[in-house]
Design an enzyme around this catalytic site. Structure first.
Site, short mmCIF file in Angstrom:
data_model
loop_
_atom_site.label_atom_id
_atom_site.label_comp_id
_atom_site.label_asym_id
_atom_site.label_seq_id
_atom_site.Cartn_x
_atom_site.Cartn_y
_atom_site.Cartn_z
N ARG A 106 -49.70 -18.33 -11.04
CA ARG A 106 -50.25 -16.97 -11.10
C ARG A 106 -49.22 -15.95 -11.54
NH1 ARG A 106 -53.43 -14.97 -13.38
NH2 ARG A 106 -54.70 -16.75 -12.72
N LYS A 141 -43.49 5.65 -19.48
CA LYS A 141 -44.76 5.49 -18.77
C LYS A 141 -45.05 4.00 -18.60
CE LYS A 141 -46.57 9.90 -20.38
NZ LYS A 141 -47.58 10.62 -21.18
N LYS A 173 -37.35 18.71 -21.74
CA LYS A 173 -38.79 18.91 -21.89
C LYS A 173 -39.16 20.34 -21.52
CE LYS A 173 -41.27 15.38 -22.07
NZ LYS A 173 -42.26 14.32 -21.81
N GLU A 203 -37.86 18.89 -26.60
CA GLU A 203 -39.29 18.93 -26.90
C GLU A 203 -39.70 20.34 -27.31
OE1 GLU A 203 -42.27 17.15 -24.07
OE2 GLU A 203 -42.77 19.27 -23.80
N ASP A 225 -44.36 17.80 -29.89
CA ASP A 225 -45.33 17.41 -28.87
C ASP A 225 -46.72 17.99 -29.14
OD1 ASP A 225 -45.99 16.09 -26.41
OD2 ASP A 225 -46.06 18.05 -25.45
#
Length: 285
Positions: A106, A141, A173, A203, A225
């Site tokens: 598994r 992510k 960012k 960004e 972005d």
């Protein structure tokens, strides 16, 4: 497809992740079902089969999972990481104690199916950039505690890796800009502490912000972005020869060819890792 030279790492790096997954599955008493019904000396040959087409990933991890359960198992990889597979192809053959194979099955399949799905989706993204110099890259992510495996799968699919963690590079960012007081302030502060080996990326959401970044200087990469395609075209023209460009935000498969045609250097997409479909693989005796 030529596999990126970084698309493999020593087993030592992957082992803690795989060991933790096996311990989670085996619990305190091991595989009680197998121990109850399979005589200890029973041996078998099992195969991991592709039940649909894709790009293979996770074979190194599957092999490691079986060998952590039982080092005496013979594991032969027929289609390695980065290989294309068709429905019905045999990816791996495992020979030895049936109980050991079943105890590792598994975890091996969970990793291999998940990672093959990421490699397959990445390959689809990369195919959309054909004829351009644009590279497809992943993001942070990723599934917690699986980042190294998922980023390897992106490489197996022909993509490239963004930073692995917060300590790899400086990526400024919108929230950093807001908290620090503006673009000039963050770039000045970043350049004051960054070593010659550490890149700075920033960004921007608008062309006005991009103009300011180019005027201030201090960044090697700009992340464009959530820009629509006409705005991206203008942004890439503004940056040409001055700074590396990365398009991000809403980078879905159906849009990649259009974005790559703008001449952007990189397209980053979190979907490669957070939205990939697990490929159907099976282990059969």
């Amino acid at each position: 497809m030529t596999v990126n030279a970084f698309a493999t790492v020593p087993d030592l790096i992957l082992e803690p992740m795989v060991r933790a997954a096996l311990l989670e599955d085996l619990g305190q008493m091991g595989d009680v079902t197998t121990r109850a019904v399979i005589p200890a000396d029973t041996t078998y040959t099992a195969r991991i089969n592709a039940r649909e087409a894709g790009v293979v990933s996770g074979m190194q991890i599957a092999r490691l999972a079986f060998h952590l359960v039982d080092p005496s198992l013979e594991v032969e990889t027929l289609l390695g990481d980065g290989s294309a597979c068709a429905k019905g192809d045999v990816l791996m053959v495992i020979t030895g104690k049936a109980a050991s194979i079943l105890s590792g099955e598994r975890i091996a399949l969970n990793y291999a199916g998940r990672l093959t799905g990421i490699a397959t989706l990445t390959a689809a993204f990369v195919a959309q950039t054909k004829g351009t110099t644009t590279r497809v890259t992943c993001t942070r992510k990723t599934t917690p505690n699986m980042r190294i495996a998922e980023k390897l799968a992106v490489l197996h699919g022909g993509g490239f890796n963004h930073r692995f963690g917060l300590s790899d590079a400086i990526l400024i960012k919108d929230n950093h800009i807001a908290a620090a007081g503006g673009i000039r302030e963050v770039l000045t502060a970043a350049r004051a502490v960054a070593s010659h080996m550490m890149r700075v990326e920033i960004e921007v959401d608008t062309l006005a912000q991009l103009e300011q970044v180019l005027a201030v200087g201090g960044a090697e990469v700009v992340l464009l972005d959530n820009m629509d395609t006409p705005t991206l075209i203008t942004a890439v023209q503004m940056c040409k020869g001055r700074i590396v460009t990365e398009a991000s935000g809403n980078m879905k498969l159906e849009r990649i060819a259009e974005v790559a045609a703008t001449g952007v250097d990189y397209i980053s997409s979190g979907a490669l890792t957070h939205s990939a479909k697990t490929l159907d693989l099976g282990l059969d005796f």
